[in-house]
Design an enzyme around this catalytic site. Structure first.
Site, PDB file in Angstrom:
ATOM      1  N   CYS A   1       6.234   3.702   3.259  1.00  0.00           N
ATOM      2  CA  CYS A   1       5.687   4.825   2.413  1.00  0.00           C
ATOM      3  C   CYS A   1       6.376   5.164   1.278  1.00  0.00           C
ATOM      4  O   CYS A   1       7.483   5.466   1.593  1.00  0.00           O
ATOM      5  CB  CYS A   1       5.333   5.788   3.488  1.00  0.00           C
ATOM      6  SG  CYS A   1       5.108   7.504   2.866  1.00  0.00           S
TER       7      CYS A   1
ATOM      8  N   CYS B   1       7.544   8.835   1.234  1.00  0.00           N
ATOM      9  CA  CYS B   1       8.668   9.014   2.104  1.00  0.00           C
ATOM     10  C   CYS B   1      10.071   8.770   1.766  1.00  0.00           C
ATOM     11  O   CYS B   1      10.852   9.457   1.904  1.00  0.00           O
ATOM     12  CB  CYS B   1       8.385   8.224   3.320  1.00  0.00           C
ATOM     13  SG  CYS B   1       6.619   8.768   4.208  1.00  0.00           S
TER      14      CYS B   1
END
Length: 268
Positions: A58, A61
């Site tokens: 991600c 993230c």
């Protein structure tokens, strides 16, 4: 008809119980990247816990993780920052290598089966929570774009300094160490409060910009005034203050300070 009513009542009760469950951190145990078992009760040893769900694949993230590490370092005596990886079990080694190579300060837990993610009702990542010392979830945020870290820190400071008094503030941040405004505007004493001889202590959380002007102003601890308007008077004044730029390593930086505003009636 009775069956329909029963189903409706059950559905309502289920929804209510779900909402309340989401307001408190559930108990859980997960393995960290060192192979140790970490129990959720251990995490509530400080003023607040930040829980962030992420994965190595991600992009947003991974952009958020350095800021979470910075918060752990900055508030290490007051906060536990827990980043929970939702990567599959087969990718645990890659997660360990990634986190250790970055020297992140936070605790990294592994949730390959997403059991804890389900407890927090996490469907998309990154997903970030702030939990107070009583286990209450007081803040939720989904996703990450540049600048979200400032909102997170603001909400965190509201929790960790929630009940601070002027005396405690002076111990943590001695008055002589606080920057002094070079352009100071006195708060206007609320007329009714002055007439009623009511005094108050207001603590503000100020963002001092690189040029010394004041950016965001938040209330941290106040007199719980609902009548006189002490809080508004303090904020209105602070927004007009100007400080000498805060210099770190010869560079002007944005910084946050807790600043007291005391309303006192002069004794005749």
């Amino acid at each position: 008809m009775k069956r329909t009513i029963s189903i409706l009542i059950f559905s309502v009760l289920f929804l209510i119980s779900t909402v309340f469950a989401l307001d408190t951190m559930s108990d859980f145990t997960l393995e960290d990247i060192n192979g140790d078992q970490i129990d959720s009760d251990e995490l509530l040893s400080k003023k607040a816990v930040i829980v962030d769900f992420w994965a190595k694949w991600c992009g947003p993230c991974k952009k958020a993780l350095p800021h979470l590490s910075d918060l752990q370092e900055k508030y290490r005596d007051l906060v536990n920052v827990i980043c929970i990886s939702t990567d599959k079990a087969r990718d645990a080694g890659k997660v360990r290598s990634f986190v250790k190579s970055k020297n992140f300060e936070f605790i990294t837990l592994l949730d390959p089966n997403k059991n804890v993610s389900k407890l927090f009702n996490v469907n998309t990542i990154p997903r970030t929570f702030i939990i107070d010392e009583n286990g209450e979830i007081v803040y939720r945020h989904e996703g990450y774009i540049q600048g979200d870290e400032h909102e997170l820190e603001t909400e965190l400071r509201k929790v960790i300094y929630k009940d601070i008094t002027i005396e405690e503030l002076n111990e943590l941040f001695p008055p002589e160490e606080l920057p002094e405004p070079i352009n100071y505007v006195s708060p206007v004493y609320p007329e009714k409060a002055y007439d009623d001889k009511v005094e108050a202590d207001i603590i503000l959380d100020l963002v001092i910009m690189e040029d010394g002007t004041v950016g965001q102003v938040c209330l941290i601890s106040a007199c719980k005034d609902t009548i006189y308007g002490f809080e508004k008077a303090a904020i209105d004044a602070a927004q007009q203050w100007v400080f000498e730029p805060i210099i770190v390593d010869s560079v002007a930086v944005t910084t946050r300070v807790l600043y007291p505003s005391r309303f006192r009636i002069e004794k005749q």
